[in-house]
Design a protein around this motif. Sequence first.
Motif, mmCIF file in Angstrom:
data_model
loop_
_atom_site.group_PDB
_atom_site.id
_atom_site.type_symbol
_atom_site.label_atom_id
_atom_site.label_comp_id
_atom_site.label_asym_id
_atom_site.label_seq_id
_atom_site.Cartn_x
_atom_site.Cartn_y
_atom_site.Cartn_z
ATOM 1 N N GLN A 57 2.748 -1.389 -9.411
ATOM 2 C CA GLN A 57 2.504 -2.524 -10.294
ATOM 3 C C GLN A 57 3.578 -2.460 -11.353
ATOM 4 O OE1 GLN A 57 -1.475 -2.193 -11.700
ATOM 5 N NE2 GLN A 57 -1.807 -4.366 -11.750
ATOM 6 N N GLY A 58 4.435 -3.466 -11.395
ATOM 7 C CA GLY A 58 5.482 -3.409 -12.404
ATOM 8 C C GLY A 58 6.547 -4.455 -12.172
ATOM 9 N N HIS A 59 7.720 -4.160 -12.683
ATOM 10 C CA HIS A 59 8.790 -5.158 -12.670
ATOM 11 C C HIS A 59 9.722 -4.986 -11.483
ATOM 12 C CE1 HIS A 59 7.283 -5.455 -16.764
ATOM 13 N NE2 HIS A 59 7.743 -6.695 -16.739
ATOM 14 N N TRP A 60 10.273 -6.125 -11.054
ATOM 15 C CA TRP A 60 11.174 -6.160 -9.904
ATOM 16 C C TRP A 60 12.437 -6.905 -10.300
ATOM 17 C CZ3 TRP A 60 9.584 -4.606 -4.792
ATOM 18 C CH2 TRP A 60 8.260 -4.143 -4.734
ATOM 19 N N LYS A 61 13.510 -6.603 -9.555
ATOM 20 C CA LYS A 61 14.746 -7.356 -9.761
ATOM 21 C C LYS A 61 15.435 -7.447 -8.421
ATOM 22 C CE LYS A 61 18.821 -7.490 -12.724
ATOM 23 N NZ LYS A 61 19.571 -6.752 -13.735
ATOM 24 N N GLU A 62 15.739 -8.676 -8.010
ATOM 25 C CA GLU A 62 16.459 -8.933 -6.759
ATOM 26 C C GLU A 62 15.845 -8.180 -5.575
ATOM 27 O OE1 GLU A 62 20.495 -8.100 -7.628
ATOM 28 O OE2 GLU A 62 20.624 -9.686 -9.134
ATOM 29 N N GLY A 63 14.518 -8.270 -5.469
ATOM 30 C CA GLY A 63 13.856 -7.713 -4.293
ATOM 31 C C GLY A 63 13.567 -6.231 -4.374
ATOM 32 N N LYS A 64 13.896 -5.607 -5.495
ATOM 33 C CA LYS A 64 13.651 -4.164 -5.600
ATOM 34 C C LYS A 64 12.875 -3.865 -6.868
ATOM 35 C CE LYS A 64 17.539 -2.830 -2.818
ATOM 36 N NZ LYS A 64 18.935 -2.483 -2.809
ATOM 37 N N MET A 65 12.185 -2.709 -6.838
ATOM 38 C CA MET A 65 11.476 -2.272 -8.042
ATOM 39 C C MET A 65 12.521 -1.952 -9.095
ATOM 40 S SD MET A 65 8.842 0.342 -6.286
ATOM 41 C CE MET A 65 8.300 0.044 -4.622
ATOM 42 N N HIS A 66 12.388 -2.580 -10.244
ATOM 43 C CA HIS A 66 13.413 -2.405 -11.268
ATOM 44 C C HIS A 66 12.777 -2.693 -12.617
ATOM 45 C CE1 HIS A 66 17.809 -2.440 -12.316
ATOM 46 N NE2 HIS A 66 17.264 -2.870 -13.428
ATOM 47 N N GLY A 67 12.802 -1.682 -13.501
ATOM 48 C CA GLY A 67 12.167 -1.880 -14.797
ATOM 49 C C GLY A 67 10.938 -0.988 -14.896
ATOM 50 N N ILE A 68 10.092 -1.319 -15.839
ATOM 51 C CA ILE A 68 8.904 -0.494 -16.082
ATOM 52 C C ILE A 68 7.849 -0.779 -15.013
ATOM 53 C CG2 ILE A 68 7.060 -0.025 -17.738
ATOM 54 C CD1 ILE A 68 9.739 0.833 -18.742
ATOM 55 N N GLY A 69 7.230 0.295 -14.530
ATOM 56 C CA GLY A 69 6.172 0.082 -13.550
ATOM 57 C C GLY A 69 5.289 1.300 -13.405
ATOM 58 N N THR A 70 4.218 1.098 -12.636
ATOM 59 C CA THR A 70 3.288 2.197 -12.352
ATOM 60 C C THR A 70 3.157 2.310 -10.846
ATOM 61 O OG1 THR A 70 2.060 1.629 -14.327
ATOM 62 C CG2 THR A 70 0.952 3.039 -12.755
ATOM 63 N N TYR A 71 3.381 3.519 -10.312
ATOM 64 C CA TYR A 71 3.301 3.704 -8.860
ATOM 65 C C TYR A 71 2.224 4.740 -8.574
ATOM 66 C CZ TYR A 71 5.189 3.459 -4.124
ATOM 67 O OH TYR A 71 5.339 3.219 -2.772
ATOM 68 N N LYS A 72 1.142 4.271 -7.887
ATOM 69 C CA LYS A 72 0.104 5.218 -7.486
ATOM 70 C C LYS A 72 0.376 5.566 -6.024
ATOM 71 C CE LYS A 72 -3.524 3.314 -10.428
ATOM 72 N NZ LYS A 72 -4.531 2.269 -10.486
ATOM 73 N N TYR A 73 0.626 6.841 -5.770
ATOM 74 C CA TYR A 73 0.919 7.252 -4.400
ATOM 75 C C TYR A 73 -0.380 7.511 -3.667
ATOM 76 C CZ TYR A 73 5.635 7.900 -6.189
ATOM 77 O OH TYR A 73 6.862 7.692 -6.756
ATOM 78 N N ALA A 74 -0.327 7.350 -2.344
ATOM 79 C CA ALA A 74 -1.517 7.600 -1.527
ATOM 80 C C ALA A 74 -1.951 9.056 -1.670
ATOM 81 C CB ALA A 74 -1.218 7.272 -0.068
ATOM 82 N N THR A 75 -0.985 9.942 -1.989
ATOM 83 C CA THR A 75 -1.317 11.376 -2.107
ATOM 84 C C THR A 75 -2.116 11.656 -3.371
ATOM 85 O OG1 THR A 75 0.762 11.642 -3.265
ATOM 86 C CG2 THR A 75 0.766 12.081 -0.902
ATOM 87 N N GLY A 76 -2.181 10.671 -4.283
ATOM 88 C CA GLY A 76 -2.915 10.899 -5.523
ATOM 89 C C GLY A 76 -1.991 11.048 -6.716
ATOM 90 N N GLU A 77 -0.677 11.175 -6.454
ATOM 91 C CA GLU A 77 0.264 11.270 -7.569
ATOM 92 C C GLU A 77 0.374 9.915 -8.267
ATOM 93 O OE1 GLU A 77 3.533 14.618 -6.634
ATOM 94 O OE2 GLU A 77 3.862 12.752 -5.572
ATOM 95 N N LEU A 78 0.727 9.975 -9.546
ATOM 96 C CA LEU A 78 0.851 8.729 -10.301
ATOM 97 C C LEU A 78 2.120 8.801 -11.138
ATOM 98 C CD1 LEU A 78 -0.370 6.082 -11.497
ATOM 99 C CD2 LEU A 78 -1.465 7.496 -13.205
ATOM 100 N N TYR A 79 2.988 7.807 -10.953
ATOM 101 C CA TYR A 79 4.211 7.763 -11.746
ATOM 102 C C TYR A 79 4.172 6.533 -12.643
ATOM 103 C CZ TYR A 79 9.117 7.094 -13.017
ATOM 104 O OH TYR A 79 10.277 6.910 -13.731
ATOM 105 N N GLU A 80 4.442 6.746 -13.930
ATOM 106 C CA GLU A 80 4.528 5.623 -14.862
ATOM 107 C C GLU A 80 5.866 5.724 -15.557
ATOM 108 O OE1 GLU A 80 0.648 4.900 -17.202
ATOM 109 O OE2 GLU A 80 0.547 6.988 -16.579
ATOM 110 N N GLY A 81 6.666 4.670 -15.422
ATOM 111 C CA GLY A 81 7.971 4.729 -16.081
ATOM 112 C C GLY A 81 8.934 3.724 -15.500
ATOM 113 N N SER A 82 10.215 4.090 -15.544
ATOM 114 C CA SER A 82 11.263 3.144 -15.158
ATOM 115 C C SER A 82 11.658 3.307 -13.702
ATOM 116 C CB SER A 82 12.502 3.380 -16.015
ATOM 117 O OG SER A 82 12.197 3.090 -17.341
ATOM 118 N N PHE A 83 12.045 2.168 -13.121
ATOM 119 C CA PHE A 83 12.543 2.155 -11.746
ATOM 120 C C PHE A 83 13.897 1.442 -11.732
ATOM 121 C CE2 PHE A 83 8.105 2.817 -11.089
ATOM 122 C CZ PHE A 83 7.992 3.495 -9.883
#
Length: 1696
Positions: free
Chosen positions: A1141-1167
């Motif tokens: 959940q976050g920002h995209w640019k030209e079809g790619k994750m770009h900017g601030i976002g939150t990525y919840k991995y299926a493994t349970g890991e959680l990344y919050e930050g820049s892409f």
Amino acid sequence: MHQHCHGQISVMESQRKSSGEDSSGERGSLHTWKGYSCSVTPERVLLSRPVLQAALGTRHGVLLVEGGQVYSFGEFRWKQSQVSEVGPLKPVLESALSGQCVVAVAAGSFHSGAVTEDGGVHMWGENSFGQCGLSSLTVVPNPTPVAVLDPDTSPPHTIRVLELACGEQHSLALSAQHEVWAWGSGCQLGLVTTIFPVWKPQKVEHLAGRHVLQVACGAFHSLALVRCLPPQEARRPLPDKCGQCNQLLYTMTDKEDHVIISDSHYCPLGVELLADGEARLEPGRSPPLRLRGSPSEPLSSHTSASAPGLHPSITDHTDYERRTVAQNGEILTTTDSDISAAGTDSDRTVGGVGGAGSQNSPYPDDQAVKEYLKKLSDTSLAEETAKMTIAGASFQPPADSLDLLTSDLLPGVMPVTTSSALNSLVSSCASAVAERVVSTCEALSLKKRINCYYPGVGGVAGAPGGVPGGFPGGPAEERVRLEESMQGKKSCSTGDIREEEAEGLSRRLSLPGLLSQVSPRLLRRASRPRVRAVPLTPVGGLPEAGELLPSLQTEVWSWGRGEEGQLGHGDNLPRLQPLCIKCLSSKEVVLVAAGAHHSLALTAQSQVFSWGSNSSGQLGHMACPTTIPRLAKLSEGIRVWDVGAGAQHTLLLADGDCYQPILYYSGQQVREAAQDAPQDQTEGYSYTQQPVLLPFCMNLGYVSGVFAGGQSCVALADRNVTGFIASLHELAAAERKFYCKLSSVKNQILRPLLDLESLGTALGPASTVLLQSLARCYCRLCHLTGQHSALLTANLRRRREVKSLVMLEHASIFLDTYNEYCCSVGNFLVMGGFQALAKPSLDFFGKCPELLQRLAESSEENIPLSDLLVALFYLPMRHLHEYGRLLLKLGTCFEVSSVDYQKLQDGCSKFEALALHLKRRRKEAEYTYHFWKSFPGKMTDSLRKPPRRLICESSNKALTLQNSGRFSVNWFILFNDALVHAQGVVPYKSLFSTHHVFPLATLWVEPIPEENTDLYGLKVISPEETFTLLACSSMEKAKWLRSIKQAVDQAMSGAGQSGSGAGQRAEPPISRTASYTFYKDSRLKEATYEGRWLAGKPNGRGMVKWLDGRIYTGTFKNGLEDGFGDYVMPSKTLNLNDHYQGHWKEGKMHGIGTYKYATGELYEGSFQDNMRHGHGMLRSGTLNSSSPSVFIGQWVHDKKTGYGVFDDITRGEKYMGMWQDDQRQGTGVIVTQFGLYYEGAFNNNKMQGTGVLLSEDNTTYEGEFSEDWTLNGKGVLTMANGDYFEGTFTGEWGSGLKVTGSFFKPNLYDSDGDKGRAVKLGRLAVRPEEKWRAVFEECWMRLGCEAPGQGENQRAWENIAVALTTSRRQHRDCPEMNLSQSHNRTLESLEFNPQQHVGPVTMEKYDRIRHYLIKACDTPLHPLGRLMETLVAVYRMTYVGVGANRRLLLQAVNEIMSYLARIFQLVRFLFPDLPEEGGVIPEPSSDPQDKKDSNCADTQLESPKPGRVVSSSSLLLPVLLPRLYPPLFTLYALEKEREDNVYWECVLRLNKQPDMALLAFLGVQHKFWPVSVPVLGERTEVVSSTKDACFASATETLQQISTTFTPSDKLQVIQLTFEEITKEVVSSLEDSFLWSMDDLFPVFLYVVLRARIRNLGSEVSLIEDLMDPCVQHGEHGIMFTTLKACYYQIQHEKTT
């Protein structure tokens, strides 16, 4: 017997004026007459106001005029004082009602009633039977109020009444809740009582819960028109037993092929049964009635000639040889092998027996069966029976058999001796069997169905047993009557009912589960593919029509005396409670009327059913028996729309050839000579065989209602002055005619076609569904028309105003219904349905379809049958022009400026526009059909869809594809939903090998300019292809361009649903919402996109779903994901999703976002480019999982690179340092939960190189490391006491070290050596300015700068405004993230630069900047706020938990200083005029400003310079420090723990002393000792025991130091403390006074001790470390030094 209520008084003056009819003589004039001879001329009754309603009794009448006044005329035997008789031409005003506004009147034989506006009832007249509802009076001379009270409520509340009806001895009222209340005498009340008269109005409980629409009273019977129950209520499971008389209601079993049914129960108490053929089937059960087969049993039979679906007791009395009565009195029904069929019509009776009986047959052997058959088919018997029936006589059985029957059938009921009772009872079971078997046969045999539609086509066809039955011949008059009924379609007997009963039957059989009631063998015998039946009466009408239109699904209920058959149940029995007349249930009755002994029902199809006494021909037909409803005999084309019923006559108001209404009369002729003869003498009266036209009716004007009673007739008429009345009549007449037309098409064409056996095979499944849809839409249109015609008719009788026209106020109901219908006809036509339907129709309608031709109004010769059907089903569209014409005609009656004119004009244009639009739609459908016909083939079959219409195609080579091959052929076909491009190769012109469909919703077309080329090109853009079409001429190019654009526009606006038609908008929008599935694009192949588009590319909000389960929802730009979006990706291994959940640019994750991995890991930050890049935080595992950890720091290309903090929760370690490619590399610090501290070099994720290691007890190692916690190489190990080793070390810390080297014990007096050994921490850690660079870089990027400090100020402010606006918009779109109003206002204020004017910063500007920064840092939506939030997060992540290690204090403080410097750089970039660190802002000279500033906590007034020194700490610490205070202060407390403990111990000890002792101990001079102190507002002397009272206010002030955050705030507290001390000392000395430090110190020391501040050492250190440098030498600096001195003094205080 009397009138129906004519509604509210609303023909008001204004209406008359607006339509130009001013003279009161033009509206509501009253005409009265008797009889029907040619010499009769009606007399006009002259009244000052228009008459709204009339009601007639036996010898009197009541009139309601406009304004709510009531007049009476005739004989009033109940008036004592006044004249007891008034001629009809001189009515008298009922003055007792003068204060009331009456809305309805009613007249019984000798009494009258009136209903007032508020629903009150007034009665007057004869009251011997309680019919006026007033006890203890035999006559009521004047109108007197009668209370209708509901006894069930407490206190009883008054029931509001809508209308009244009066009979001879009773009255009925219809309440506003649509329930019936009755009073008076006789069974016609319908009340459960035997005590008469009933004086108080009581509710008729048997009708409670039903919606009664109208009531009518005959002399001794009552009628009610009731709305049918909704289907789910009507389909409740039926009871097994009658609730009143406890008999079995019906049973049904199947044994072999014998279906045994008994469902025709008549309860003597008047209970209505829902027996509509819904019996249960329980296979394998034996019959419940034990069948006896002994020849000695008396044989009796009585077949019903009634139609299936009629109430079982409605029978014609025919032959008496069909019932078996067992010895114990049980009635036995015959099985289906006994009765072959009973397909009856008119008064023809059919019977037949087939097959030998099985063991339970009532016939002992074949011989008996044959004899019985012979007897049945014996012509003479049949003739005799028929004659008997016509003569109205009945066959009288022996009395004992009658007694046997009645007493056994109805336990507890006395034997009845009338023949009709016997007939009713005897017939009930047999009629049921006949009825059910007929139903079954008809449902399964086509020939029977034809029998239904064409009565009398052969005898009985195809009985299951195979034996033909029925009468070979019949009386001549019977045959003649049958033929007549066929020609006129207005038969005079059960035949009419039968035709529609057959339709009811097909409807019943189409209900699920009903066919299963027929035995399996019967089904197999008749098995054929059946089309699913379509219910041709829409249930519940149109949903949106709601309460606007009257209901057509009605029932007629009757009760009371029945000796003349006036109840319509097929017998002459009385009914004590209301009972439904079953055969009228599907007839759409809209009005009922009751004469003295006969009853009338008027249907929406303008037919009149009549039953009851026919002594003078008042029923309008000659058929017998008159105990069931039959149609009055009127010639073709006469449509009745109002009825009145008198003592022995009926008055009908009808449409003839023109739309001026005409009058018909049937019944008693009143001769002049016999006027005064008593009523029961019949010499003066004659008899009408059918209704007679009254010749004078055209002279009356436009009759709006008729009334009858006694021997009189009354008509209310309007004169047509401006044409308004005529036009209203014309509109209503046109609608009635149209409805009759639609109904006859439905019944004579549509229904037979749907019931054809060969339909399914001829049409195929797809077209069958379309035909059913067409039938549904047709029926909806038909039903709407019926409702509308009923409403228009009702309004003619009542209001006659424009505002009562539903078609103006709610035109959309009509427009939508027509649109939907036209669509369904078009779809059927396009798919070749009418062609396919031609063959089955030909078989059915024969070679010469006159019926079709007549109904389709076609005059052409030899027209193909399919075209005839098309014309027929498109016929209703013509009616729209009729609507338009009539509304326009109505409009011409009004002033052009009036509102009514405007309404009519608008309505007219709506209907006309729709008519044109539907005409276009028909042309499109026909064009498309011919196109499919002329291009057969596989390709066209795959493209042929019902809603698809052809617009144009390029088979004439008008359009080619640019750059196509030499031999390729291209064909373009434009439909209303797609552009099809078909391709082929030259030799195979007919075979287009491939074709591609481009949906129009995602098609963009633009012309290519022709200046530079001679080509006429069109550029066509679709999501995945762009191609150029070349036209052969500019005209052709313009045609295609226009066609495609219009088609696209219509496809987007919902296939041109609007009546306004196409071409409204010149251009379809370039931006639009549509759905599309990609087929080529590698990234999106087979994915479906739904959302906004711009010129062929997804643009705006949308959603993509891939086949593998991935879903993206968010914004797009130029075909790619861009902006904020939500992306879900199923994990291949785990059964869970990755979720970004976050920002995209030209079809790619770009900017601030939150990525919840299926493994349970959680990344919050820049892409960046789909990778973690920039600052971010990764949480791995939960606290109880295998390896929980948190990393926060910088990422580069998905790897940890740069500075970061890693908290390994399992091992209890925290690393703060540099990373490279996910490994610790460079300098860093590690602290552990056990107090170990390491700083130094890391390499390949290990401690490798030079480092410093400290343990909790200050043992220190400085030297070389090779692995984590492993010493290897040269180093120095220093003990806590100062001893140290120097040499080479190997081994892991904490598990034994090998040392090669020297041991030193420093000299106690060697102070220099001491100094040299102290470890300086922080040298090998990451420098503060190197930390969190990514966080600051991101903030600069947000402001539009490539690198810190490089960029334009203007652009930075634009970026801030954009960021805030988009955030606000996002929050507005997501309700769960909603912002408060104040927050919104704050955001708005932050979008503008507070430093409007360029130039040096003044104090005022500085304050504005300061306030701006405070607000900006408060909202994370602002770049500075976001930076602040991130810094707080990283600081807490670093120094909380394991990071709360005292050795980190210095780094923590330096980190804050570095934040301040770097944020200040940002602030100076945004506000370039702000002086640099240490710069001065001059103070304004005015005084008020000083005062204002002295109140600010942050103002450094103590500064000796004239003005304000700008510093990062004074500007930013107030914002930053409160958020970082908890972790920072914890570190100070840990660092100062030892000293604070010493200090605290001393504080506690010294505080035990009283004030005076402590002051003396501290050496405070006596002159400063307070003499008295304020306690609770009073001064109290200080004595030796006083404690905690001296300098109390100063103590309290100093305690506040713990509640402040910034050094400047804390210094302010110290200053206030000094002021408080001074105040107290000055008050006791009472002269001017200056402190010296020697005097001040002991007093301040006292205050510090009494303040008892727990962590004073930490407070002092914090102030010292973070204090603004410019303050150190000022007043604040001196005060702080004093506090510091006190702290050290207390630590070293020696107490004696």
